[in-house]
Design a protein around this motif. Structure first.
Motif, mmCIF file in Angstrom:
data_model
loop_
_atom_site.group_PDB
_atom_site.id
_atom_site.type_symbol
_atom_site.label_atom_id
_atom_site.label_comp_id
_atom_site.label_asym_id
_atom_site.label_seq_id
_atom_site.Cartn_x
_atom_site.Cartn_y
_atom_site.Cartn_z
ATOM 1 N N ILE A 143 0.840 -1.188 0.000
ATOM 2 C CA ILE A 143 0.000 0.000 0.000
ATOM 3 C C ILE A 143 0.878 1.243 0.000
ATOM 4 C CG2 ILE A 143 -1.818 -1.247 1.200
ATOM 5 C CD1 ILE A 143 -1.136 0.295 3.721
ATOM 6 N N ASP A 144 0.277 2.390 -0.268
ATOM 7 C CA ASP A 144 1.010 3.647 -0.334
ATOM 8 C C ASP A 144 0.137 4.739 0.261
ATOM 9 O OD1 ASP A 144 2.563 5.833 -0.872
ATOM 10 O OD2 ASP A 144 2.740 5.471 -3.030
ATOM 11 N N LEU A 145 0.261 4.960 1.554
ATOM 12 C CA LEU A 145 -0.588 5.913 2.233
ATOM 13 C C LEU A 145 -0.275 7.351 1.827
ATOM 14 C CD1 LEU A 145 -0.637 4.447 5.866
ATOM 15 C CD2 LEU A 145 -2.054 3.847 3.899
ATOM 16 N N ILE A 146 0.994 7.685 1.810
ATOM 17 C CA ILE A 146 1.407 9.067 1.544
ATOM 18 C C ILE A 146 1.331 9.380 0.058
ATOM 19 C CG2 ILE A 146 3.344 10.683 1.666
ATOM 20 C CD1 ILE A 146 4.181 9.214 4.273
ATOM 21 N N GLY A 147 1.873 8.496 -0.761
ATOM 22 C CA GLY A 147 1.928 8.757 -2.196
ATOM 23 C C GLY A 147 0.584 8.729 -2.878
ATOM 24 N N SER A 148 -0.423 8.135 -2.235
ATOM 25 C CA SER A 148 -1.748 8.026 -2.855
ATOM 26 C C SER A 148 -2.669 9.181 -2.507
ATOM 27 C CB SER A 148 -2.415 6.713 -2.420
ATOM 28 O OG SER A 148 -2.715 6.741 -1.028
ATOM 29 N N ARG A 149 -2.240 10.076 -1.660
ATOM 30 C CA ARG A 149 -3.147 11.121 -1.168
ATOM 31 C C ARG A 149 -3.732 11.968 -2.289
ATOM 32 N NH1 ARG A 149 0.651 12.921 3.925
ATOM 33 N NH2 ARG A 149 0.040 11.201 5.328
ATOM 34 N N GLU A 150 -2.898 12.411 -3.197
ATOM 35 C CA GLU A 150 -3.392 13.290 -4.264
ATOM 36 C C GLU A 150 -4.446 12.591 -5.110
ATOM 37 O OE1 GLU A 150 -1.729 15.951 -8.047
ATOM 38 O OE2 GLU A 150 -0.320 14.974 -6.670
ATOM 39 N N ALA A 151 -4.185 11.334 -5.473
ATOM 40 C CA ALA A 151 -5.148 10.597 -6.298
ATOM 41 C C ALA A 151 -6.422 10.296 -5.525
ATOM 42 C CB ALA A 151 -4.515 9.299 -6.795
ATOM 43 N N ARG A 152 -6.273 9.971 -4.243
ATOM 44 C CA ARG A 152 -7.456 9.631 -3.445
ATOM 45 C C ARG A 152 -8.396 10.811 -3.293
ATOM 46 N NH1 ARG A 152 -6.256 8.605 1.781
ATOM 47 N NH2 ARG A 152 -3.985 8.775 1.679
ATOM 48 N N HIS A 153 -7.836 11.976 -3.129
ATOM 49 C CA HIS A 153 -8.669 13.146 -2.845
ATOM 50 C C HIS A 153 -8.899 14.039 -4.066
ATOM 51 C CE1 HIS A 153 -8.616 12.094 1.349
ATOM 52 N NE2 HIS A 153 -7.301 12.064 1.355
ATOM 53 N N GLY A 154 -8.380 13.627 -5.224
ATOM 54 C CA GLY A 154 -8.505 14.458 -6.418
ATOM 55 C C GLY A 154 -9.343 13.871 -7.524
ATOM 56 N N ASN A 155 -10.203 12.904 -7.186
ATOM 57 C CA ASN A 155 -11.070 12.298 -8.194
ATOM 58 C C ASN A 155 -11.968 13.369 -8.819
ATOM 59 O OD1 ASN A 155 -13.280 10.967 -9.488
ATOM 60 N ND2 ASN A 155 -12.849 9.128 -8.293
ATOM 61 N N PRO A 156 -11.948 13.541 -10.152
ATOM 62 C CA PRO A 156 -12.761 14.599 -10.766
ATOM 63 C C PRO A 156 -14.253 14.297 -10.766
ATOM 64 C CG PRO A 156 -11.709 13.267 -12.460
ATOM 65 C CD PRO A 156 -11.141 12.805 -11.148
ATOM 66 N N PHE A 157 -14.641 13.065 -10.498
ATOM 67 C CA PHE A 157 -16.046 12.688 -10.557
ATOM 68 C C PHE A 157 -16.746 12.763 -9.201
ATOM 69 C CE2 PHE A 157 -13.813 10.391 -13.945
ATOM 70 C CZ PHE A 157 -14.475 10.923 -15.043
ATOM 71 N N ASN A 158 -16.094 12.242 -8.192
ATOM 72 C CA ASN A 158 -16.698 12.303 -6.864
ATOM 73 C C ASN A 158 -15.621 12.297 -5.798
ATOM 74 O OD1 ASN A 158 -16.225 9.344 -6.099
ATOM 75 N ND2 ASN A 158 -17.417 9.152 -7.976
ATOM 76 N N GLN A 159 -15.862 13.066 -4.757
ATOM 77 C CA GLN A 159 -14.946 13.168 -3.637
ATOM 78 C C GLN A 159 -15.783 13.103 -2.353
ATOM 79 O OE1 GLN A 159 -12.162 16.468 -3.987
ATOM 80 N NE2 GLN A 159 -12.312 16.411 -6.209
#
Length: 287
Positions: free
Chosen positions: A247-263
């Motif tokens: 898993i990648d907790l730190i490196g995934s933050r931008e992708a996790r919180h930057g979904n253009p469809f739903n957040q």
């Protein structure tokens, strides 16, 4: 590089056998370390078992944190292998037992969480959580903790997520759910998947197996990605085993919180959410 291996250890603790449980859990922690794990999660009540007859028996097998025998053994392993451990432990403080989980790092005890939602006889045995849902900042990422039945409450996941949790770990002792169909995922797995998806966080639900004083435990441990899909597991319903997921907790933050469809976090409407007291006040009653 911020990726790392998360290990979930599905155990079979034995009630009252603190020395045996320490030995058993230590072997699995070592095996996880040999597999490259940097974070190891053990089930609820890993130190002394779970089905206590009453508060007095729970207190007899409880330990001080961080100096008790299980926590000390786990801390030594965390230092030796340079990893983090989350483990369920029967805690003693002020003459009262608590159903707790500890976070231990290479430098020792980081923090303690006490189960927030007490299930069944736990209400008569354990002291209450009065501190809420802390999130611990570690070099691996921000880690929130719940225990077993806490997963049945969306507030557990949301409270941690709103504090920036990248991962919510759930040491658990899952039991059969009445009416559970054989051809669908375990209810606990669905709770973990939903909590992960709704809060854009990783979730690790790590349970135990076996039968203790007539109570069956169902295993089925899982590691879930922030999209809600299972990365490792479900484990078996009757065997000790090791789950591993990168898993990648730190490196995934931008992708996790930057979904253009739903957040799910950013799209919340707190202005529309009311508490029970506020709703009663709006309706001109207090019931």
């Amino acid at each position: 590089m911020t990726e790392f291996i998360l290990a979930g250890v599905q155990l079979r603790p034995r009630i009252g056998d603190i020395a045996g449980n320490i030995e058993r859990s230590s072997k699995w922690i070592t095996k996880a370390a040999e597999a490259g794990a940097r974070l190891v999660v053990l089930p609820e009540a890993s130190s002394a078992g779970y089905v206590f007859a009453d508060r007095a028996e729970a207190l007899r097998y409880a330990e001080d944190i961080p100096g008790g025998p299980a926590c000390s053994a786990w801390a030594a392993l965390a230092q030796k292998h340079q990893l983090w451990i989350v483990a369920g432990v029967t805690e003693r403080e002020g003459g009262r037992p608590y159903n707790s989980a500890v976070l231990i790092g290479p430098d020792g005890h980081v923090g303690t969480f006490r189960k927030a939602h007490l299930w069944n006889d736990e209400k008569a045995i354990y002291g209450r959580n009065e501190a809420g849902f802390p999130v611990f900042d570690t070099p691996l990422g921000r880690i929130g903790v719940g225990i077993c039945y806490d997963a049945w409450f969306p507030e557990t996941f949301r409270s941690a997520a709103l504090q920036g949790a990248d991962l919510i770990v759930l040491p658990s002792n899952w039991v059969p759910v009445p009416g559970q169909p054989a051809d669908v995922p375990a209810m606990a797995n669905l709770m973990c998947m939903t909590g992960a998806h709704s809060n854009q966080s990783y979730v690790a639900g790590v349970s135990r197996v076996g039968v203790e004083r007539g109570q069956e435990f169902v295993g089925r441990s899982v590691i879930v990605g922030p999209d809600g899909w299972i990365l490792a597991g479900p484990a078996s319903n009757d065997g000790e085993e090791l789950l591993l997921a990168e898993i990648d907790l730190i490196g995934s933050r931008e992708a996790r919180h930057g979904n253009p469809f739903n957040q799910p976090l950013a799209d919340r409407r707190p202005d529309l959410y009311v508490t029970r007291d506020a709703r009663c006040a709006q309706n001109g009653r207090r019931d």
